[in-house]
Design an enzyme around this catalytic site. Structure first.
Site, PDB file in Angstrom:
ATOM      1  N   TRP A 149      11.092 -49.481 -22.100  1.00 27.98           N
ATOM      2  CA  TRP A 149      12.519 -49.271 -21.808  1.00 27.98           C
ATOM      3  C   TRP A 149      13.345 -49.015 -23.069  1.00 27.98           C
ATOM      4  O   TRP A 149      14.494 -48.638 -22.980  1.00 27.98           O
ATOM      5  CB  TRP A 149      13.094 -50.488 -21.086  1.00 27.98           C
ATOM      6  N   HIS A 163       5.526 -48.606 -32.814  1.00 28.34           N
ATOM      7  CA  HIS A 163       6.178 -47.457 -32.178  1.00 28.34           C
ATOM      8  C   HIS A 163       6.832 -46.593 -33.266  1.00 28.34           C
ATOM      9  O   HIS A 163       7.329 -47.121 -34.257  1.00 28.34           O
ATOM     10  CB  HIS A 163       7.223 -47.930 -31.164  1.00 28.34           C
ATOM     11  N   GLY A 215      10.942 -38.067 -26.191  1.00 27.08           N
ATOM     12  CA  GLY A 215      12.339 -37.826 -25.833  1.00 27.08           C
ATOM     13  C   GLY A 215      12.775 -36.389 -25.990  1.00 27.08           C
ATOM     14  O   GLY A 215      13.971 -36.090 -25.935  1.00 27.08           O
ATOM     15  N   GLY A 221       8.819 -43.504 -21.676  1.00 26.46           N
ATOM     16  CA  GLY A 221      10.140 -43.942 -22.124  1.00 26.46           C
ATOM     17  C   GLY A 221      11.182 -43.643 -21.052  1.00 26.46           C
ATOM     18  O   GLY A 221      11.343 -44.390 -20.086  1.00 26.46           O
ATOM     19  N   GLY A 222      11.891 -42.533 -21.210  1.00 26.04           N
ATOM     20  CA  GLY A 222      12.985 -42.176 -20.315  1.00 26.04           C
ATOM     21  C   GLY A 222      12.610 -42.237 -18.836  1.00 26.04           C
ATOM     22  O   GLY A 222      13.397 -42.703 -18.006  1.00 26.04           O
TER      23      GLY A 222
HETATM   24  P1  13P Z   1       9.838 -40.547 -23.631  1.00 26.74           P
HETATM   25  O1  13P Z   1       8.974 -40.778 -22.410  1.00 26.74           O
HETATM   26  O2  13P Z   1      11.293 -40.784 -23.375  1.00 26.74           O
HETATM   27  O3  13P Z   1       9.529 -39.238 -24.287  1.00 26.74           O
HETATM   28  O4  13P Z   1       9.425 -41.697 -24.686  1.00 26.74           O
HETATM   29  C1  13P Z   1       8.100 -41.908 -24.969  1.00 26.74           C
HETATM   30  C2  13P Z   1       7.975 -43.152 -25.752  1.00 26.74           C
HETATM   31  O5  13P Z   1       8.369 -43.234 -26.896  1.00 26.74           O
HETATM   32  C3  13P Z   1       7.361 -44.312 -25.100  1.00 26.74           C
HETATM   33  O6  13P Z   1       7.080 -45.322 -26.016  1.00 26.74           O
END
Ligand code: 13P
Length: 262
Positions: free
Chosen positions: A13, A104, A180, A241-242
């Site tokens: 998240w 990360h 992202g 992520g998103g």
């Molecule tokens: P996104 O799915 O938003 O590209 O982010 C990936 C991420 O960094 C998960 O740790």
């Protein structure tokens, strides 16, 4: 060898959702998956909320017997002491947190975490019985200079130094340029690097570890592309992520086996 790996869909998240929003999302996600008759044994689901949400989410998961794993986004290399703002693995373990994201790219970039810190945090996680989810990945400059695999392979080699045989770990390949950006790696690119990462696991921890360790892909994973990643032999799940912040989208990602990726 025939060892099967249960796929893992992990929701990172990042710094989103307060503890009230967290409880609402986890509850709705559980309902959504139940409504869709999702087989919870077939795909592991773990959420990684901010620290301030962990207690609330843990209480909900316990009370409603929600079959999700609970993870944290970081931990301290130290157990306790004068380290203002840090969170110990010991505290996380007490909250029934089972895993922790380490290294990360956002921590590497904004908090100057280098491979030595990532290795120390991996040790701290294992010491407290937490599964480290070790993140590796190349920037677009790395990609141009060294190709896709050299940097993540080197990062993982350092992180796995002194990891004992038999320790459970998860590895996440997240190309920084794909995070992202809406620009995911192709399944073939991701497979190629994930296969090389599995060879690092084999060299450091042996054949059993190579067969049992889950290697995830992360970077702009969506319901429309997850199935194409999951078809690759060395990709065992995703770090999302998103796409993990919206109930319907994350639910569809978890149920990738039921729909065909674009
Ligand atoms: P996104 O799915 O938003 O590209 O982010 C990936 C991420 O960094 C998960 O740790």
């Amino acid at each position: 060898m025939g060892m099967t790996r249960t796929p893992l869909i992990a929701g990172n998240w990042k710094m989103n959702l307060d503890h009230l929003q967290a409880v609402a999302l986890v509850q709705k996600l559980h309902w959504s998956l139940k409504d869709a008759a999702h087989e919870f044994d077939s795909v592991d689901v773990t959420v990684f909320p901010p620290f301030t949400d962990l207690r609330s989410v843990q209480t909900l998961i316990d009370a409603d017997k929600i079959p999700f794993g609970l993870g944290a986004q970081d931990l301290s290399v130290h157990d306790s002491g004068a380290y203002t703002g840090e969170i110990s693995g010991e505290f996380l373990a007490k909250l029934s947190v089972g895993s922790v994201i380490i290294g990360h790219s956002e921590r590497r970039e904004y908090h100057a975490e280098d491979d030595a810190v990532v290795a120390a945090k991996t040790q701290a996680a294992l010491k407290h019985g937490l599964v480290p989810v070790i993140c590796v990945g190349e920037t677009s400059e790395d990609l141009e200079k060294f190709g896709a695999s050299a940097v993540p392979v080197g990062q993982l080699e350092t992180a796995l130094e002194n990891v004992p045989d038999g320790a459970e770990i998860v590895v996440a390949y997240e190309p920084v340029w794909a995070i992202g950006s809406g620009q995911a790696a192709t399944p073939e690119q991701a497979q190629d690097v994930c296969q090389k990462l599995r060879e690092v696991i084999r060299a450091k921890l042996g054949d059993d570890a190579a067969a049992s360790t889950r290697v995830l892909y992360g970077g702009s994973v969506k319901s429309g592309n997850i199935a194409s990643f999951m078809r690759e032999p060395d990709i065992d799940g995703a770090l999302v992520g998103g796409g993990s912040l919206k109930v319907d989208e994350f639910s569809a990602i978890v149920r990738y086996g039921k729909h065909v990726g674009v």
